[in-house]
Design a protein around this motif. Structure first.
Motif, PDB file in Angstrom:
ATOM      1  N   TRP A 108       0.797  17.345 -28.442  1.00 14.72           N
ATOM      2  CA  TRP A 108       1.234  18.711 -28.136  1.00 14.72           C
ATOM      3  C   TRP A 108       1.594  19.467 -29.410  1.00 14.72           C
ATOM      4  CZ3 TRP A 108       6.240  20.712 -28.941  1.00 14.72           C
ATOM      5  CH2 TRP A 108       6.478  21.964 -28.375  1.00 14.72           C
ATOM      6  N   LYS A 115      -1.119  19.262 -21.233  1.00 17.50           N
ATOM      7  CA  LYS A 115       0.152  19.416 -20.561  1.00 17.50           C
ATOM      8  C   LYS A 115       0.285  18.344 -19.477  1.00 17.50           C
ATOM      9  CE  LYS A 115       1.097  24.283 -21.505  1.00 17.50           C
ATOM     10  NZ  LYS A 115       1.551  25.591 -20.940  1.00 17.50           N
ATOM     11  N   PRO A 317       9.901  21.166 -28.007  1.00 18.78           N
ATOM     12  CA  PRO A 317       9.922  21.981 -26.778  1.00 18.78           C
ATOM     13  C   PRO A 317      11.345  22.331 -26.396  1.00 18.78           C
ATOM     14  CG  PRO A 317       9.520  19.673 -26.252  1.00 18.78           C
ATOM     15  CD  PRO A 317       9.504  19.772 -27.750  1.00 18.78           C
ATOM     16  N   SER A 319      11.954  23.944 -23.356  1.00 18.09           N
ATOM     17  CA  SER A 319      12.010  23.923 -21.891  1.00 18.09           C
ATOM     18  C   SER A 319      10.860  23.089 -21.361  1.00 18.09           C
ATOM     19  CB  SER A 319      11.916  25.354 -21.344  1.00 18.09           C
ATOM     20  OG  SER A 319      11.655  25.346 -19.947  1.00 18.09           O
ATOM     21  N   ASP A 321       9.104  23.786 -18.974  1.00 14.27           N
ATOM     22  CA  ASP A 321       8.037  24.708 -18.566  1.00 14.27           C
ATOM     23  C   ASP A 321       6.973  24.876 -19.645  1.00 14.27           C
ATOM     24  OD1 ASP A 321       9.136  25.154 -16.078  1.00 14.27           O
ATOM     25  OD2 ASP A 321      10.295  26.894 -16.725  1.00 14.27           O
ATOM     26  N   GLU A 322       7.313  24.598 -20.886  1.00 12.32           N
ATOM     27  CA  GLU A 322       6.333  24.664 -21.974  1.00 12.32           C
ATOM     28  C   GLU A 322       5.315  23.533 -21.884  1.00 12.32           C
ATOM     29  OE1 GLU A 322       7.969  25.203 -25.977  1.00 12.32           O
ATOM     30  OE2 GLU A 322       9.918  25.523 -25.042  1.00 12.32           O
TER      31      GLU A 322
END
Length: 334
Positions: A108, A115, A317, A319, A321-322
């Motif tokens: 990532w 993801k 990261p 969150s 959600d990333e």
């Protein structure tokens, strides 16, 4: 011979109707090309050895995806570590990969573009030794070998966290680390070729049964951790969202089966192994208190923060959600 008179109005109507028919045919043909396929012609799904992938293996054994997408050729591939799976994703030789948070976060950070589609497993992984002189990580001397699947896997992250705390440097044990696949690591520990092995179910259970001692449990370091999760690139998911949703649903169903009907799950896994491992043994492993399955991503942010702190990541990261694909939106995670 009588001449037939054709009015200009008639000719105009014929031309209009003809144009409309041609336009209809053109739109029908081109719109089919613009509609995304439900799945590509071929998909490779890669995973690693061990019980962490039991729910994914149930999806494989029951051919759930093959039945839902009969025009797609599925290839299931077992690889030794997350780094190999990451390389396969980068090369577009693997479309869906199952691995731990360490290898995922490195990819990532480097722009792989993948993801999390779903977590698979939260099982504890243990550092095990048969050397009576090793009671903790402070007892490892130069030349002693600690086997683990990769240098950026979650086992290596846990060791570096402990080394930072107990030895003053996260890299204090790096020279002791030896990359080795879980099954070979099991044999190497039992034969004395390595001094300790950081492994997962069922290999850790087998090592303890053969006289190994647990000196580290992962749950003591990062708490509940998604040791295995499913990953795909955002580009692949956006191109084939129907397949992505179907795979997510299949994992949800298989996870529920493992948790609520371990006898049935054990039967399927034993069938997959052609009886080499009995149904009774699989059930014993599945119901061990160190084993747990769930789809919610856990400990990615904790791992990411520590990896960034010690220089393994250029960014971290903020969150969950990333890091997640659409099916996990609202599910939770950390």
């Amino acid at each position: 011979m009588q001449k037939i008179k054709i009015s200009k109005r008639f000719i105009t109507w014929v031309l209009l109707i003809g144009s409309a028919l041609l336009m209809f045919v053109f739109v029908a043909c081109t719109s089919g090309n613009q509609t995304p396929s439900q799945a590509p012609e071929k998909i490779t799904i890669a995973y690693q050895p061990g019980m962490n992938y039991a729910n994914l293996l149930i999806v494989k054994e029951q051919q759930i995806l093959e039945r839902q997408f009969p025009q797609t050729q599925f290839q299931w591939q077992e690889l030794s570590n997350g780094a190999a799976i990451r390389d396969g994703i980068i090369a577009n030789q693997i479309q869906v990969g199952a691995s731990g948070p360490g290898a995922f976060l490195v990819g990532w950070d480097k722009g792989v573009g993948w993801k999390i589609l779903a977590s698979l497993n939260y099982s504890e992984f243990w550092l095990i030794t048969k050397n009576p002189n090793i009671k903790s990580i402070k007892d490892f001397k130069p030349g002693m070998k600690i086997g683990l699947p990769s240098l950026d896997g979650v086992q290596a992250i846990v060791l570096r966290k402990l080394a930072q705390k107990d030895l003053g440097s996260p890299t204090a044990l790096d020279e002791n680390l030896q990359v080795i696949a879980h099954p070979l690591g099991l044999q190497s520990l039992l034969t004395g070729q390595i001094d300790a092995h950081f492994t997962t179910p069922p290999f850790e259970f087998q090592e303890v049964e053969k006289g190994g001692r647990v000196i580290i449990k992962s749950s003591d370091i990062f708490g509940k951790t998604s040791i295995a999760s499913l990953f795909a690139t955002e580009k692949f998911y956006n191109q084939y969202p129907e397949f992505g949703k179907a795979l997510y649903t299949a994992i949800v169903d298989a996870t529920k089966l493992v948790n609520e009907k371990p006898d049935e799950a054990a039967r399927i896994l034993s069938q997959m192994d052609r009886g080499k491992v009995s149904q009774e043994q699989y059930k014993k492993w599945l119901t061990n208190k160190a084993v747990a399955y769930g789809i919610e991503p856990r400990a990615f942010l904790k791992c990411g923060a520590f990896m960034h702190e010690i220089g393994m990541l250029n960014k971290q990261p903020k969150s969950i959600d990333e890091l997640i694909l659409p099916p996990l939106k609202g599910v939770g995670g950390d």
